[in-house]
Design a protein around this motif. Structure first.
Motif, PDB file in Angstrom:
ATOM      1  N   GLY A  99      33.464  22.068  46.838  1.00 21.36           N
ATOM      2  CA  GLY A  99      34.770  21.471  47.093  1.00 21.36           C
ATOM      3  C   GLY A  99      35.332  20.653  45.959  1.00 21.36           C
ATOM      4  O   GLY A  99      36.442  20.117  46.076  1.00 21.36           O
ATOM      5  N   ILE A 100      34.614  20.540  44.849  1.00 23.38           N
ATOM      6  CA  ILE A 100      35.103  19.771  43.706  1.00 23.38           C
ATOM      7  C   ILE A 100      34.927  20.583  42.427  1.00 23.38           C
ATOM      8  O   ILE A 100      33.848  21.114  42.159  1.00 23.38           O
ATOM      9  CB  ILE A 100      34.347  18.431  43.555  1.00 23.38           C
ATOM     10  N   ASN A 101      36.001  20.679  41.655  1.00 19.00           N
ATOM     11  CA  ASN A 101      35.925  21.258  40.316  1.00 19.00           C
ATOM     12  C   ASN A 101      35.439  20.144  39.393  1.00 19.00           C
ATOM     13  O   ASN A 101      36.195  19.215  39.078  1.00 19.00           O
ATOM     14  CB  ASN A 101      37.303  21.770  39.888  1.00 19.00           C
ATOM     15  N   LEU A 102      34.185  20.215  38.972  1.00 22.93           N
ATOM     16  CA  LEU A 102      33.586  19.105  38.234  1.00 22.93           C
ATOM     17  C   LEU A 102      34.257  18.850  36.885  1.00 22.93           C
ATOM     18  O   LEU A 102      34.383  17.700  36.453  1.00 22.93           O
ATOM     19  CB  LEU A 102      32.084  19.346  38.034  1.00 22.93           C
ATOM     20  N   HIS A 138      35.051   5.187  39.236  1.00 22.38           N
ATOM     21  CA  HIS A 138      35.977   4.742  40.283  1.00 22.38           C
ATOM     22  C   HIS A 138      36.047   5.702  41.460  1.00 22.38           C
ATOM     23  O   HIS A 138      36.299   5.299  42.588  1.00 22.38           O
ATOM     24  CB  HIS A 138      37.376   4.526  39.691  1.00 22.38           C
ATOM     25  N   ASN A 139      35.798   6.991  41.227  1.00 25.97           N
ATOM     26  CA  ASN A 139      35.919   7.987  42.287  1.00 25.97           C
ATOM     27  C   ASN A 139      34.580   8.588  42.669  1.00 25.97           C
ATOM     28  O   ASN A 139      34.520   9.632  43.319  1.00 25.97           O
ATOM     29  CB  ASN A 139      36.873   9.102  41.825  1.00 25.97           C
ATOM     30  N   ILE A 140      33.493   7.917  42.301  1.00 21.44           N
ATOM     31  CA  ILE A 140      32.174   8.502  42.530  1.00 21.44           C
ATOM     32  C   ILE A 140      31.820   8.537  44.021  1.00 21.44           C
ATOM     33  O   ILE A 140      30.980   9.327  44.451  1.00 21.44           O
ATOM     34  CB  ILE A 140      31.096   7.750  41.725  1.00 21.44           C
ATOM     35  N   GLY A 141      32.482   7.713  44.822  1.00 23.48           N
ATOM     36  CA  GLY A 141      32.255   7.769  46.263  1.00 23.48           C
ATOM     37  C   GLY A 141      32.685   9.102  46.853  1.00 23.48           C
ATOM     38  O   GLY A 141      32.051   9.623  47.784  1.00 23.48           O
ATOM     39  N   ARG A 142      33.750   9.670  46.309  1.00 25.19           N
ATOM     40  CA  ARG A 142      34.183  10.986  46.762  1.00 25.19           C
ATOM     41  C   ARG A 142      33.158  12.052  46.379  1.00 25.19           C
ATOM     42  O   ARG A 142      32.867  12.961  47.150  1.00 25.19           O
ATOM     43  CB  ARG A 142      35.550  11.323  46.151  1.00 25.19           C
ATOM     44  N   LEU A 143      32.606  11.926  45.185  1.00 24.45           N
ATOM     45  CA  LEU A 143      31.551  12.843  44.755  1.00 24.45           C
ATOM     46  C   LEU A 143      30.349  12.730  45.692  1.00 24.45           C
ATOM     47  O   LEU A 143      29.780  13.740  46.124  1.00 24.45           O
ATOM     48  CB  LEU A 143      31.136  12.490  43.328  1.00 24.45           C
ATOM     49  N   LEU A 144      29.977  11.506  46.025  1.00 25.56           N
ATOM     50  CA  LEU A 144      28.861  11.270  46.943  1.00 25.56           C
ATOM     51  C   LEU A 144      29.126  11.903  48.298  1.00 25.56           C
ATOM     52  O   LEU A 144      28.230  12.529  48.892  1.00 25.56           O
ATOM     53  CB  LEU A 144      28.644   9.759  47.093  1.00 25.56           C
ATOM     54  N   LEU A 145      30.333  11.770  48.791  1.00 23.39           N
ATOM     55  CA  LEU A 145      30.689  12.338  50.091  1.00 23.39           C
ATOM     56  C   LEU A 145      30.556  13.863  50.084  1.00 23.39           C
ATOM     57  O   LEU A 145      30.001  14.453  51.015  1.00 23.39           O
ATOM     58  CB  LEU A 145      32.114  11.931  50.460  1.00 23.39           C
ATOM     59  N   HIS A 146      31.049  14.502  49.039  1.00 16.48           N
ATOM     60  CA  HIS A 146      30.964  15.967  48.952  1.00 16.48           C
ATOM     61  C   HIS A 146      29.517  16.440  48.809  1.00 16.48           C
ATOM     62  O   HIS A 146      29.170  17.533  49.274  1.00 16.48           O
ATOM     63  CB  HIS A 146      31.794  16.470  47.772  1.00 16.48           C
ATOM     64  N   LEU A 147      28.670  15.637  48.173  1.00 16.41           N
ATOM     65  CA  LEU A 147      27.268  16.011  48.001  1.00 16.41           C
ATOM     66  C   LEU A 147      26.482  15.883  49.291  1.00 16.41           C
ATOM     67  O   LEU A 147      25.611  16.709  49.587  1.00 16.41           O
ATOM     68  CB  LEU A 147      26.617  15.131  46.924  1.00 16.41           C
ATOM     69  N   ALA A 153      33.749  16.317  54.177  1.00 14.82           N
ATOM     70  CA  ALA A 153      34.576  16.170  52.977  1.00 14.82           C
ATOM     71  C   ALA A 153      35.665  17.236  52.935  1.00 14.82           C
ATOM     72  O   ALA A 153      36.811  16.945  52.574  1.00 14.82           O
ATOM     73  CB  ALA A 153      33.697  16.257  51.728  1.00 14.82           C
ATOM     74  N   GLN A 154      35.315  18.450  53.336  1.00 16.46           N
ATOM     75  CA  GLN A 154      36.304  19.522  53.336  1.00 16.46           C
ATOM     76  C   GLN A 154      37.364  19.299  54.402  1.00 16.46           C
ATOM     77  O   GLN A 154      38.545  19.576  54.190  1.00 16.46           O
ATOM     78  CB  GLN A 154      35.626  20.877  53.552  1.00 16.46           C
ATOM     79  N   ASP A 155      36.947  18.781  55.564  1.00 13.43           N
ATOM     80  CA  ASP A 155      37.916  18.471  56.621  1.00 13.43           C
ATOM     81  C   ASP A 155      38.910  17.409  56.153  1.00 13.43           C
ATOM     82  O   ASP A 155      40.119  17.494  56.454  1.00 13.43           O
ATOM     83  CB  ASP A 155      37.186  17.978  57.876  1.00 13.43           C
ATOM     84  N   ILE A 156      38.409  16.425  55.438  1.00 10.53           N
ATOM     85  CA  ILE A 156      39.280  15.380  54.902  1.00 10.53           C
ATOM     86  C   ILE A 156      40.259  15.979  53.902  1.00 10.53           C
ATOM     87  O   ILE A 156      41.464  15.697  53.938  1.00 10.53           O
ATOM     88  CB  ILE A 156      38.439  14.269  54.235  1.00 10.53           C
ATOM     89  N   GLN A 157      39.740  16.837  53.027  1.00 13.01           N
ATOM     90  CA  GLN A 157      40.582  17.464  52.026  1.00 13.01           C
ATOM     91  C   GLN A 157      41.679  18.316  52.667  1.00 13.01           C
ATOM     92  O   GLN A 157      42.820  18.337  52.205  1.00 13.01           O
ATOM     93  CB  GLN A 157      39.736  18.332  51.083  1.00 13.01           C
ATOM     94  N   VAL A 168      42.972   7.793  52.472  1.00  9.08           N
ATOM     95  CA  VAL A 168      42.304   6.633  53.068  1.00  9.08           C
ATOM     96  C   VAL A 168      42.270   6.753  54.586  1.00  9.08           C
ATOM     97  O   VAL A 168      41.221   6.555  55.217  1.00  9.08           O
ATOM     98  CB  VAL A 168      43.002   5.326  52.639  1.00  9.08           C
ATOM     99  N   LYS A 169      43.395   7.108  55.189  1.00 10.35           N
ATOM    100  CA  LYS A 169      43.444   7.237  56.652  1.00 10.35           C
ATOM    101  C   LYS A 169      42.539   8.369  57.131  1.00 10.35           C
ATOM    102  O   LYS A 169      41.819   8.230  58.131  1.00 10.35           O
ATOM    103  CB  LYS A 169      44.866   7.484  57.134  1.00 10.35           C
ATOM    104  N   ALA A 170      42.562   9.488  56.417  1.00 14.16           N
ATOM    105  CA  ALA A 170      41.725  10.623  56.811  1.00 14.16           C
ATOM    106  C   ALA A 170      40.248  10.249  56.754  1.00 14.16           C
ATOM    107  O   ALA A 170      39.471  10.613  57.645  1.00 14.16           O
ATOM    108  CB  ALA A 170      42.007  11.817  55.904  1.00 14.16           C
ATOM    109  N   GLU A 171      39.861   9.525  55.726  1.00 20.38           N
ATOM    110  CA  GLU A 171      38.458   9.107  55.604  1.00 20.38           C
ATOM    111  C   GLU A 171      38.082   8.126  56.708  1.00 20.38           C
ATOM    112  O   GLU A 171      36.996   8.233  57.311  1.00 20.38           O
ATOM    113  CB  GLU A 171      38.215   8.496  54.228  1.00 20.38           C
TER     114      GLU A 171
END
Length: 275
Positions: A99-102, A138-147, A153-157, A168-171
């Protein structure tokens, strides 16, 4: 779900090299020696090779080829070497994330880091090194969530992409916490300075605290400019939308708004670390 549930999945956490963690701890020591830095960097062959590749690129325009980290440290100076090592270490912390293009993720992080550093150099309230580091993570929490929770994570996306909710609301709706909270928890787990974790947590809402801190404000401004660059926003609109109250809390002068054109053309030589 609790943030700590993500951290329990230790086999899925990003693997940041020891040299990077040690280096971040050393940032607060004004008396650190060149030899201490180069010795630690030289221990990690992957990072060393990437750093030397960037050092020998056309961007730096050195008159001869640099073959050792010791030479790189002397010629580049401590600040630039630390920048390269931190960027390289984090960008190599994971190799594939659903779900993430690194490449895009780290290019985005690098740009936020460079912008954070640019702002930090214009205020007495923030150290440039620390600003760069917090921009990288700053965005490593999103990386952690996808891992750790790729389906959520995909539902949020999907919600965000379909404009049914802001991120923020979706999370909060699907997790009960934000990816910024997760990022802060990961920084604490890695024993990074508390100021870095707090900036990660509060940068989207720097005034949620009674006394806004300068570092999350700097990161907020960097993210704003990064979004402007990504969306190719007209310069007049960039100035009109610039969050002046956040800039004031960061210790920046009112005139900073007239310098933004310099920040908008910051180079992206760090992309070489991703090849």
């Amino acid at each position: 779900m609790q943030v700590q549930d993500l951290l329990k999945k230790t086999d899925k956490l990003p693997n940041v090299p020891d040299v990077v963690r040690e280096l971040i701890q050393l940032l607060s020591d004004p008396n650190v020696k060149y030899s201490d830095i180069s010795e630690r960097v030289a221990r990690d062959q992957t990072i060393s090779l990437k750093v030397l590749r960037v050092v020998n690129s056309a961007y730096f325009g050195l008159s001869r080829k640099i073959s050792s980290i010791d030479e790189a440290t002397v010629l580049l100076g401590m600040d630039k070497l630390k920048t390269l090592v931190i960027a390289s270490g984090f960008s190599n912390s994971v190799t594939k994330v659903d779900g993430i293009n690194l490449t895009e993720f780290w290019q985005d992080s690098f740009r936020v880091a460079e912008l954070s550093q640019w702002f930090a150099k214009r205020t007495p309230l923030v150290e440039a090194d620390e600003a760069f580091t917090v921009g990288i993570v700053h965005n490593i929490g999103r990386l952690l969530l996808h891992l750790t929770e790729p389906e959520i994570a995909q539902d949020i996306q999907t919600l965000v992409s379909n404009r049914k909710a802001g991120r923020v609301k979706a999370e909060l709706d699907l997790l009960g916490f934000t990816s910024q909270d997760a990022g802060k928890a990961l920084m604490d787990l890695w024993k990074f300075p508390s100021t870095i974790g707090d900036a990660v947590k509060f940068h989207k809402r720097p005034f949620s605290d009674d006394e806004p801190q300068a570092l999350p404000c700097i990161l907020n401004l960097a993210c704003y400019l990064n979004a402007c660059i990504r969306n190719d926003r007209d310069y007049d609109l960039v100035r009109e939308g610039f969050p002046a109250a956040v800039a004031k809390a960061a210790g920046l002068s009112e005139g900073i708004v007239y310098e933004l054109d310099d920040a908008l053309i910051i180079g992206d030589e760090l992309r070489l670390l991703l090849d």
